[in-house]
Scaffold this motif. Structure first.
Motif, PDB file in Angstrom:
ATOM      1  N   LEU A  40       0.830  -1.209   0.000  1.00  0.00           N
ATOM      2  CA  LEU A  40       0.000   0.000   0.000  1.00  0.00           C
ATOM      3  C   LEU A  40       0.861   1.254   0.000  1.00  0.00           C
ATOM      4  O   LEU A  40       0.568   2.228  -0.720  1.00  0.00           O
ATOM      5  CB  LEU A  40      -0.938   0.002   1.203  1.00  0.00           C
ATOM      6  CG  LEU A  40      -2.156  -0.926   1.111  1.00  0.00           C
ATOM      7  CD1 LEU A  40      -2.917  -0.938   2.425  1.00  0.00           C
ATOM      8  CD2 LEU A  40      -3.072  -0.495  -0.016  1.00  0.00           C
ATOM      9  N   ILE A  41       1.936   1.260   0.833  1.00  0.00           N
ATOM     10  CA  ILE A  41       2.833   2.420   0.857  1.00  0.00           C
ATOM     11  C   ILE A  41       3.478   2.607  -0.521  1.00  0.00           C
ATOM     12  O   ILE A  41       3.575   3.731  -1.037  1.00  0.00           O
ATOM     13  CB  ILE A  41       3.904   2.238   1.965  1.00  0.00           C
ATOM     14  CG1 ILE A  41       3.242   2.350   3.337  1.00  0.00           C
ATOM     15  CG2 ILE A  41       5.031   3.250   1.829  1.00  0.00           C
ATOM     16  CD1 ILE A  41       4.126   1.953   4.493  1.00  0.00           C
ATOM     17  N   PHE A  42       3.906   1.506  -1.118  1.00  0.00           N
ATOM     18  CA  PHE A  42       4.496   1.584  -2.453  1.00  0.00           C
ATOM     19  C   PHE A  42       3.488   2.143  -3.453  1.00  0.00           C
ATOM     20  O   PHE A  42       3.830   2.965  -4.311  1.00  0.00           O
ATOM     21  CB  PHE A  42       4.971   0.193  -2.880  1.00  0.00           C
ATOM     22  CG  PHE A  42       5.531   0.144  -4.255  1.00  0.00           C
ATOM     23  CD1 PHE A  42       6.788   0.659  -4.534  1.00  0.00           C
ATOM     24  CD2 PHE A  42       4.795  -0.400  -5.292  1.00  0.00           C
ATOM     25  CE1 PHE A  42       7.306   0.613  -5.815  1.00  0.00           C
ATOM     26  CE2 PHE A  42       5.302  -0.433  -6.580  1.00  0.00           C
ATOM     27  CZ  PHE A  42       6.558   0.070  -6.846  1.00  0.00           C
ATOM     28  N   LEU A  43       2.233   1.709  -3.341  1.00  0.00           N
ATOM     29  CA  LEU A  43       1.189   2.213  -4.239  1.00  0.00           C
ATOM     30  C   LEU A  43       0.966   3.704  -4.054  1.00  0.00           C
ATOM     31  O   LEU A  43       0.838   4.454  -5.028  1.00  0.00           O
ATOM     32  CB  LEU A  43      -0.113   1.434  -4.003  1.00  0.00           C
ATOM     33  CG  LEU A  43      -1.305   1.822  -4.869  1.00  0.00           C
ATOM     34  CD1 LEU A  43      -1.033   1.522  -6.330  1.00  0.00           C
ATOM     35  CD2 LEU A  43      -2.562   1.089  -4.413  1.00  0.00           C
ATOM     36  N   VAL A  44       0.927   4.167  -2.785  1.00  0.00           N
ATOM     37  CA  VAL A  44       0.726   5.593  -2.523  1.00  0.00           C
ATOM     38  C   VAL A  44       1.885   6.400  -3.101  1.00  0.00           C
ATOM     39  O   VAL A  44       1.686   7.451  -3.731  1.00  0.00           O
ATOM     40  CB  VAL A  44       0.560   5.833  -1.002  1.00  0.00           C
ATOM     41  CG1 VAL A  44       0.638   7.305  -0.665  1.00  0.00           C
ATOM     42  CG2 VAL A  44      -0.761   5.261  -0.514  1.00  0.00           C
ATOM     43  N   LEU A  45       3.122   5.906  -2.900  1.00  0.00           N
ATOM     44  CA  LEU A  45       4.277   6.609  -3.461  1.00  0.00           C
ATOM     45  C   LEU A  45       4.221   6.641  -4.986  1.00  0.00           C
ATOM     46  O   LEU A  45       4.534   7.665  -5.612  1.00  0.00           O
ATOM     47  CB  LEU A  45       5.573   5.921  -3.008  1.00  0.00           C
ATOM     48  CG  LEU A  45       5.986   6.166  -1.560  1.00  0.00           C
ATOM     49  CD1 LEU A  45       7.190   5.309  -1.204  1.00  0.00           C
ATOM     50  CD2 LEU A  45       6.300   7.632  -1.326  1.00  0.00           C
ATOM     51  N   PHE A  46       3.798   5.539  -5.574  1.00  0.00           N
ATOM     52  CA  PHE A  46       3.690   5.489  -7.032  1.00  0.00           C
ATOM     53  C   PHE A  46       2.656   6.490  -7.540  1.00  0.00           C
ATOM     54  O   PHE A  46       2.896   7.211  -8.509  1.00  0.00           O
ATOM     55  CB  PHE A  46       3.323   4.069  -7.474  1.00  0.00           C
ATOM     56  CG  PHE A  46       3.122   3.925  -8.945  1.00  0.00           C
ATOM     57  CD1 PHE A  46       4.218   3.883  -9.796  1.00  0.00           C
ATOM     58  CD2 PHE A  46       1.852   3.869  -9.487  1.00  0.00           C
ATOM     59  CE1 PHE A  46       4.045   3.769 -11.163  1.00  0.00           C
ATOM     60  CE2 PHE A  46       1.673   3.766 -10.846  1.00  0.00           C
ATOM     61  CZ  PHE A  46       2.773   3.707 -11.692  1.00  0.00           C
ATOM     62  N   ILE A  47       1.504   6.559  -6.837  1.00  0.00           N
ATOM     63  CA  ILE A  47       0.459   7.511  -7.252  1.00  0.00           C
ATOM     64  C   ILE A  47       0.969   8.940  -7.115  1.00  0.00           C
ATOM     65  O   ILE A  47       0.739   9.792  -7.978  1.00  0.00           O
ATOM     66  CB  ILE A  47      -0.830   7.276  -6.434  1.00  0.00           C
ATOM     67  CG1 ILE A  47      -1.460   5.932  -6.837  1.00  0.00           C
ATOM     68  CG2 ILE A  47      -1.827   8.398  -6.635  1.00  0.00           C
ATOM     69  CD1 ILE A  47      -2.610   5.499  -5.960  1.00  0.00           C
TER      70      ILE A  47
END
Length: 201
Positions: free
Chosen positions: A141-148
């Motif tokens: 989830l953290i990786f996804l937020v950073l990607f977004i």
């Protein structure tokens, strides 16, 4: 006498034609039942001592016997093939029963080990397994937020670059238009000077 002979010949011809048609219709059915019915149909009968007897031609009876023997031979071949198939199926069934027993044993072992779970080959408790899984989920989830965030930031920069490009294109278009107007003015002046020089000479 000639009329009698002519009637006799016509009668014989009709009987031969009818018999030939009956043979053609009866020989079309090659099943055992059809051949048996044909044999009965072609037989003749007579009575002796109050009993009825059927007379069958020996050639037709032998042909019927050969057909019956051929049918029995084919049936025996089919029976042999079916028995081979049955034995193969029994072998496969025994193999499946053995595999079922093995699977049942493994299921019992797994049921006994239900309080622990295998994680990358190591047995860990359910609590540890849940903690690892939730850590992985939160990491993703953290990786996804950073990607977004990076994507939106890049998108904003792209939009700004597009706006700047469109401004530069507008300025360039204005500059090109002004340069064209200047060039046209200079061309007109030059043409006017050329015309004046022609008139003066």
């Amino acid at each position: 006498m000639k009329k009698f002979l002519l009637v006799f010949i016509c009668t014989v011809f009709c009987v031969i034609t009818i018999n030939a048609q009956e043979e053609q219709t009866t020989t079309n059915d090659n099943t055992v039942k059809g051949q048996f019915e044909t044999l009965i149909r072609k037989s003749t009968n007579y009575r002796q001592g109050g009993k009825r007897y059927e007379v069958v031609r020996l050639l037709e009876l032998e042909a019927f016997q050969r057909n019956i023997l051929d049918t029995i031979r084919v049936a025996n071949t089919n029976i042999g093939e079916l028995q081979a198939t049955i034995s193969e199926n029994e072998t496969a069934l025994n193999s499946l029963n053995t595999r079922l027993d093995d699977t049942s044993k493994k299921l019992i072992e797994l049921t006994a080990e239900k309080d622990s779970m295998s994680f990358f080959g190591a047995m860990v408790s359910k609590g540890t397994y849940k903690l690892i899984v939730w850590c992985i989920i939160f990491g993703l989830l953290i990786f996804l937020v950073l990607f977004i965030y990076k994507f939106k930031n890049s998108n904003t920069l792209t939009q700004q670059a597009k706006l700047a490009l469109s401004d530069v294109e507008g300025e360039f278009e204005d500059h090109r238009r002004r340069a064209l107007e200047r060039e046209q003015k200079i061309s007109r002046k030059l043409q006017d000077e050329i015309n004046k020089n022609k008139k003066s000479t």
